[in-house]
Design an enzyme around this catalytic site. Structure first.
Site: not given
Ligand code: ADP
Length: 396
Positions: A7, A14, A91, A180, A208, A212, A241, A283, A285, A334, A384
């Site tokens: 990717n 990656k 990808r 996606h 999803h 993003g 975004r 983020d 979190r 998730e 993916e």
């Molecule tokens: P992308 O592939 O679009 O970069 P991901 O699917 O890896 O994104 O998701 C990343 C985002 O998931 C992080 O920016 C964060 O907002 C969220 N995330 C990851 N772990 C947690 C968690 N334990 N609690 C809440 N949000 C989380």
């Protein structure tokens, strides 16, 4: 067969080496800061410790050669010889209307991907660099392109056309493509199976939600609508975004703030969304922590994010005249139980009732709804890379 999944981004690459028989990732890793003075290769063999190599990777070809070296390295490698790699799955972000499915890479396919560069100027050229670098270094190894847009090519015209003069579709191919796709395809199939449904006779909504984020309506295994559009900027509010806005805002900001169109687009792509609204972070979190300590802007950003997800779900229930299962996936979907709980609070009209204890789960396949719930809701972790490896093997 061992499949190398690549990717490739503009400054990163990656990778995963996947054993297609066991579906295990033998190694995962990333090359970062390609093209800069100091670059990093982070490589983790299955069951082993992460190795971080600080080096200089002037271009993607050097990055690919370092990845191949890491894979056969005496101390942290996972295969004895490169001959063990049976195929490479790439990808590719944009396949335009040319690619409705994955395809074996030939010179004509490379030209056709190049033809889609205009539609994804940041991503497709980087994907092509990765393809060419692998072709040079792994002569004779078959390669497959798996497109982010392909799964959504089944959308009907009423879903993919915009209310613009028709000419603009014909001349410039301005339409909704959706992104996606690999994740929406993988998760929708798994969610239907998990809910005990026949995919050919199922109504699935995939949320999803990552940095993003996009939602899709999958009817009988086919995508019939999705929230991202001509580019990945539209639809949900995302990490940075804006998602859907009134297009007139672009002109308004441009005049009021004396910004060029490029600057406004940059604002919408990189400085907006949850990050721009909360002024805290992109983020979730961090947003959760800020909300818990009473930060009002963080709470508003969270509420807006959830509200938009719930509205898209409502729209797709209407589009499919019902829904059997709603699946949450990707980083936020998730892991963030509060996002799921708050979204489900909007779904009472569908007869959705979730078990709040089960909803505390993270990153695992689990049904969240109670047995009485009229619609099923689950967490379905996306993968993916595995989906790309499967497509690659299937085509070969
Ligand atoms: P992308 O592939 O679009 O970069 P991901 O699917 O890896 O994104 O998701 C990343 C985002 O998931 C992080 O920016 C964060 O907002 C969220 N995330 C990851 N772990 C947690 C968690 N334990 N609690 C809440 N949000 C989380």
């Amino acid at each position: 067969m061992k499949v190398l999944v690549i990717n490739c981004g503009s400054s990163s690459l990656k990778y995963q080496l996947i054993d297609s028989e066991t579906e295990q990732a033998l190694a995962v890793g990333i090359c970062e800061r390609i093209g800069q003075e100091v670059s990093y290769l982070k490589h983790t063999p299955n069951g082993g410790d992460k190795v971080v190599l600080e080096t200089s990777m002037k271009n993607h070809e050097i990055a690919v050669s370092m990845v191949l070296e890491a894979l056969i390295n005496d101390s942290y490698g996972v295969i004895k010889s490169l001959d063990e790699i049976g195929a490479v799955g790439h990808r590719v972000v944009h396949g335009g209307e040319k690619f409705a499915a994955s395809t074996i890479i030939t010179d004509e396919v490379i030209k056709a991907i190049e033809g889609c560069n205009d539609l994804a100027p940041l991503h497709n050229p980087a994907n092509l660099i990765g393809i060419r670098a692998c072709a040079n270094l792994m002569e004779g190894v078959p390669m497959v392109a798996v497109f982010d847009t392909a799964f959504h090519q089944t959308m009907p015209p009423k879903a993919y056309l915009y209310g613009l003069p028709f000419d603009y579709y014909e001349k410039h191919k301005i339409r909704k493509y959706g992104f996606h796709g690999t994740s929406h395809s993988y998760v929708s199939k798994k969610a239907a199976e998990f809910a005990g449904l026949d995919i050919e006779n199922s109504k699935v909504i995939v949320c999803h939600l990552g940095n993003g984020a996009s939602i899709s309506a999958v009817l009988n295994g086919k995508s019939i609508d999705t929230s991202m559009g001509f580019t990945p900027l539209s639809g949900l509010v995302m990490g940075t975004r804006s998602g859907d806005i009134d297009p007139s805002i672009i002109e308004f900001i441009s005049k009021r703030e004396n910004k060029t169109i490029d600057q406004v687009m940059n604002l919408l792509n990189k400085e907006s969304g949850v990050w721009g609204m909360s002024e805290v972070s992109s983020d979730f979190r961090d947003i959760n922590v800020a909300m818990d300590s009473g930060n009002e802007k963080a709470r508003l950003a969270f509420e807006l994010f959830v509200y938009r997800v719930a509205k898209y779900i409502g729209g797709y229930v209407a589009a499919m005249n019902g829904v059997d299962v709603i699946a949450f996936t990707a980083g936020v979907g998730e892991n963030d139980h509060k996002v799921r709980e708050w979204v489900c609070e909007y779904l009472g009209y569908l007869g959705v009732t979730i078990d709040l204890e089960k909803n505390k789960a993270r990153g695992v396949e689990i049904m969240l709804t109670t047995p009485e719930s009229k619609v099923k809701v689950c967490i379905m972790p996306t993968n993916e890379e595995l989906a790309i490896a499967r497509e690659t093997v299937a085509l070969l």
